[in-house]
Scaffold this active site. Structure first.
Site, mmCIF file in Angstrom:
data_model
loop_
_atom_site.group_PDB
_atom_site.id
_atom_site.type_symbol
_atom_site.label_atom_id
_atom_site.label_comp_id
_atom_site.label_asym_id
_atom_site.label_seq_id
_atom_site.Cartn_x
_atom_site.Cartn_y
_atom_site.Cartn_z
ATOM 1 N N TYR A 177 19.595 -6.736 20.671
ATOM 2 C CA TYR A 177 19.466 -5.988 19.085
ATOM 3 C C TYR A 177 20.816 -5.595 19.031
ATOM 4 C CZ TYR A 177 17.025 -4.609 15.135
ATOM 5 O OH TYR A 177 17.143 -4.146 13.709
ATOM 6 N N ASP A 199 12.346 -21.305 8.355
ATOM 7 C CA ASP A 199 13.001 -20.642 9.779
ATOM 8 C C ASP A 199 14.057 -20.968 9.696
ATOM 9 O OD1 ASP A 199 13.283 -19.814 12.664
ATOM 10 O OD2 ASP A 199 11.088 -21.030 13.152
ATOM 11 N N GLY A 225 7.794 -6.072 4.967
ATOM 12 C CA GLY A 225 8.753 -4.893 4.608
ATOM 13 C C GLY A 225 9.852 -5.015 4.357
ATOM 14 N N THR A 232 7.841 -0.645 9.124
ATOM 15 C CA THR A 232 7.767 -1.564 8.553
ATOM 16 C C THR A 232 6.589 -1.962 9.870
ATOM 17 O OG1 THR A 232 9.315 -2.879 9.974
ATOM 18 C CG2 THR A 232 9.806 -2.221 7.205
ATOM 19 N N ASN A 238 18.022 -10.923 5.500
ATOM 20 C CA ASN A 238 17.332 -9.918 5.927
ATOM 21 C C ASN A 238 16.257 -10.543 7.361
ATOM 22 O OD1 ASN A 238 15.651 -7.056 5.588
ATOM 23 N ND2 ASN A 238 14.049 -9.208 5.182
ATOM 24 N N LYS A 291 23.625 -6.768 16.135
ATOM 25 C CA LYS A 291 23.365 -6.181 14.459
ATOM 26 C C LYS A 291 25.171 -5.508 14.459
ATOM 27 C CE LYS A 291 19.517 -6.172 13.153
ATOM 28 N NZ LYS A 291 19.263 -7.550 11.610
ATOM 29 N N PHE A 331 8.284 -3.924 12.272
ATOM 30 C CA PHE A 331 9.442 -4.395 12.861
ATOM 31 C C PHE A 331 9.107 -3.138 14.318
ATOM 32 C CE2 PHE A 331 13.150 -2.468 14.981
ATOM 33 C CZ PHE A 331 13.968 -3.346 14.917
ATOM 34 N N PRO A 387 20.441 0.272 7.742
ATOM 35 C CA PRO A 387 19.249 1.071 8.407
ATOM 36 C C PRO A 387 19.371 1.575 9.501
ATOM 37 C CG PRO A 387 18.375 -0.608 7.073
ATOM 38 C CD PRO A 387 19.919 -1.217 8.077
ATOM 39 N N GLY A 388 18.743 2.665 9.785
ATOM 40 C CA GLY A 388 18.203 3.683 11.201
ATOM 41 C C GLY A 388 16.595 3.409 10.662
HETATM 42 P P1 NDP Z 1 9.534 -6.951 10.034
HETATM 43 O O1 NDP Z 1 8.968 -7.339 10.850
HETATM 44 O O2 NDP Z 1 8.833 -6.300 8.801
HETATM 45 O O3 NDP Z 1 9.696 -7.802 8.532
HETATM 46 C C1 NDP Z 1 10.834 -8.694 9.405
HETATM 47 C C2 NDP Z 1 11.202 -9.798 7.895
HETATM 48 O O4 NDP Z 1 11.898 -11.302 8.963
HETATM 49 C C3 NDP Z 1 9.704 -10.895 8.691
HETATM 50 O O5 NDP Z 1 9.545 -11.373 6.770
HETATM 51 C C4 NDP Z 1 9.756 -11.835 9.408
HETATM 52 O O6 NDP Z 1 8.824 -13.201 8.315
HETATM 53 C C5 NDP Z 1 11.014 -12.734 8.424
HETATM 54 N N1 NDP Z 1 11.433 -13.650 9.612
HETATM 55 C C6 NDP Z 1 11.482 -12.587 11.707
HETATM 56 N N2 NDP Z 1 11.946 -14.104 12.235
HETATM 57 C C7 NDP Z 1 12.697 -14.947 11.115
HETATM 58 C C8 NDP Z 1 12.578 -16.354 11.170
HETATM 59 N N3 NDP Z 1 13.023 -17.246 12.630
HETATM 60 N N4 NDP Z 1 13.244 -17.211 10.014
HETATM 61 C C9 NDP Z 1 12.738 -16.234 8.883
HETATM 62 N N5 NDP Z 1 11.908 -15.487 8.658
HETATM 63 C C10 NDP Z 1 12.281 -14.839 10.439
HETATM 64 O O7 NDP Z 1 10.468 -5.248 9.251
HETATM 65 P P2 NDP Z 1 11.800 -5.346 8.648
HETATM 66 O O8 NDP Z 1 11.717 -5.644 7.215
HETATM 67 O O9 NDP Z 1 11.554 -3.584 9.276
HETATM 68 O O10 NDP Z 1 12.895 -5.936 9.116
HETATM 69 C C11 NDP Z 1 13.899 -6.903 8.718
HETATM 70 C C12 NDP Z 1 15.167 -6.466 8.736
HETATM 71 O O11 NDP Z 1 15.539 -5.223 8.333
HETATM 72 C C13 NDP Z 1 15.736 -7.114 10.236
HETATM 73 O O12 NDP Z 1 16.672 -7.782 10.392
HETATM 74 C C14 NDP Z 1 15.619 -5.737 11.237
HETATM 75 O O13 NDP Z 1 16.403 -6.051 12.192
HETATM 76 C C15 NDP Z 1 16.432 -4.548 10.579
HETATM 77 N N6 NDP Z 1 15.985 -3.606 10.345
HETATM 78 C C16 NDP Z 1 15.369 -3.021 10.328
HETATM 79 C C17 NDP Z 1 14.740 -1.748 10.877
HETATM 80 C C18 NDP Z 1 14.089 -0.942 10.670
HETATM 81 O O14 NDP Z 1 13.929 0.233 11.374
HETATM 82 N N7 NDP Z 1 12.136 -1.350 10.412
HETATM 83 C C19 NDP Z 1 16.371 -0.517 10.972
HETATM 84 C C20 NDP Z 1 17.067 -1.735 10.347
HETATM 85 C C21 NDP Z 1 17.401 -2.439 10.501
HETATM 86 P P3 NDP Z 1 8.382 -14.620 8.999
HETATM 87 O O15 NDP Z 1 7.707 -13.755 10.439
HETATM 88 O O16 NDP Z 1 7.073 -14.686 8.401
HETATM 89 O O17 NDP Z 1 9.057 -15.748 9.277
HETATM 90 C C1 8X3 Z 2 16.188 -0.693 13.466
HETATM 91 C C2 8X3 Z 2 16.319 0.495 14.182
HETATM 92 O O1 8X3 Z 2 16.552 1.779 15.914
HETATM 93 O O2 8X3 Z 2 14.803 0.951 16.040
HETATM 94 O O3 8X3 Z 2 17.399 -1.735 13.184
HETATM 95 O O4 8X3 Z 2 16.902 0.027 16.464
HETATM 96 S S1 8X3 Z 2 16.263 1.034 15.333
#
Ligand code: NDP
Ligand code: 8X3
Length: 253
Positions: free
Chosen positions: A151, A58, A13, A186, A85, A155, A188, A181-182
């Protein structure tokens, strides 16, 4: 000028896309996440373009974080940019039906994990009087929605913690930004729905959501602004997403 950039959650992501974006300028990248195999593949892809160090971390585990920082090669020790992130949402149940273990994991990752990594990196930035912490918050921290309960709470913490850091860092040449971000496509939603690909796909069906690359460009831009410019908060949604009216329950029991 080339910088040392640590990205947590770099295996997928936003984090993975941010790694590619920072590699474009030849920065030195430190990639962290739990999935060592994915990190290794990304490191191999990017290493012809820039120096890369990748190792598992982790963020919920203090020993893991300590080991990660103890293992940093000398050339990667002076971290200029920390992209906090790593994070996740688990479930979308109303609070009264939520699994407490999922709440705990979100708090351990999105709050405690983010603090843990910040706590490890910040003293070096202060000693060098230089650095930028870029936290990944969410619109969920600003705007509650059904099932967002814990969640969104994590945030909201990230937003307030980011501002608190700025307050503490008065007089230092250290920037702190919170990107909010909204809806972005990814892994997610796959993670949120326990690997249910079909349910995850429905979140984005018929929309043009934000992409990981959109957020990576924003993270990169926030850092590329001149050193005296601090973007405190940057909230971003896809055009297809907006607010709706407050809910009103009529004829309540
Ligand atoms: P992804 O699931 O694609 O990526 C999440 C990343 O976080 C992965 O690389 C995962 O790696 C890592 N991660 C999760 N848990 C752990 C841990 N315990 N230790 C280390 N790394 C960890 O999601 P996104 O890229 O979308 O999410 C990235 C961030 O953006 C998050 O904080 C999410 O809350 C936030 N966000 C996402 C939005 C969306 O709509 N997608 C909108 C707003 C915010 P691994 O599993 O290999 O550890
Ligand atoms: C991720 C956006 O709207 O799924 O933070 O919570 S939402």
């Amino acid at each position: 000028m080339s910088k040392v950039v640590l990205i947590t959650g770099a295996s997928s992501g936003f984090g993975e896309a941010a790694a590619r974006r920072f590699a474009d300028d030849g920065n030195a990248l430190i990639l962290a996440a739990r999935s060592a195999d994915k990190l290794q593949a990304l490191a191999e892809e990017l290493s012809p373009r820039c120096p890369v160090y990748a190792a598992p971390m982790d963020v919920t585990n203090q020993d893991s974080v300590d080991r990660f920082f103890a293992g940093l090669p000398q050339a990667f020790r002076d971290i200029d940019v920390l992209v906090n992130n790593a994070g996740l949402a688990l479930g979308l149940e109303p609070a009264q039906q939520a699994d407490f273990a999922k709440w705990q994991t979100m708090v351990d990752t999105n709050i405690t994990g983010l603090m843990r990594v910040t706590h490890a990196v910040l003293p070096g930035m202060v000693a060098r009087n230089s650095g930028h912490i870029i936290n990944i918050g969410s619109t969920a921290g600003n705007w509650p929605y059904p099932g967002g309960n814990a969640y969104g709470g994590t945030k909201a913490f990230v937003q307030n913690f980011s501002r608190g850091l700025r307050a503490d860092l008065i007089g230092k040449r250290i920037r702190v930004s919170n990107i909010e971000p909204g809806m972005a496509e990814t892994n997610f939603s796959k993670v949120r729905f326990g690997g249910d690909d079909e349910r995850a796909a429905k979140v984005y069906a018929g929309t043009t959501p934000l992409s990981a690359e959109d957020i990576a460009d924003i993270i990169h831009w926030v850092n590329a602004m001149p050193a005296h410019v601090n973007i405190n908060t940057l909230e971003v949604m896809p055009v297809c997403q907006t607010w709706s009216a407050l809910a009103v329950s009529r004829d309540m029991e």
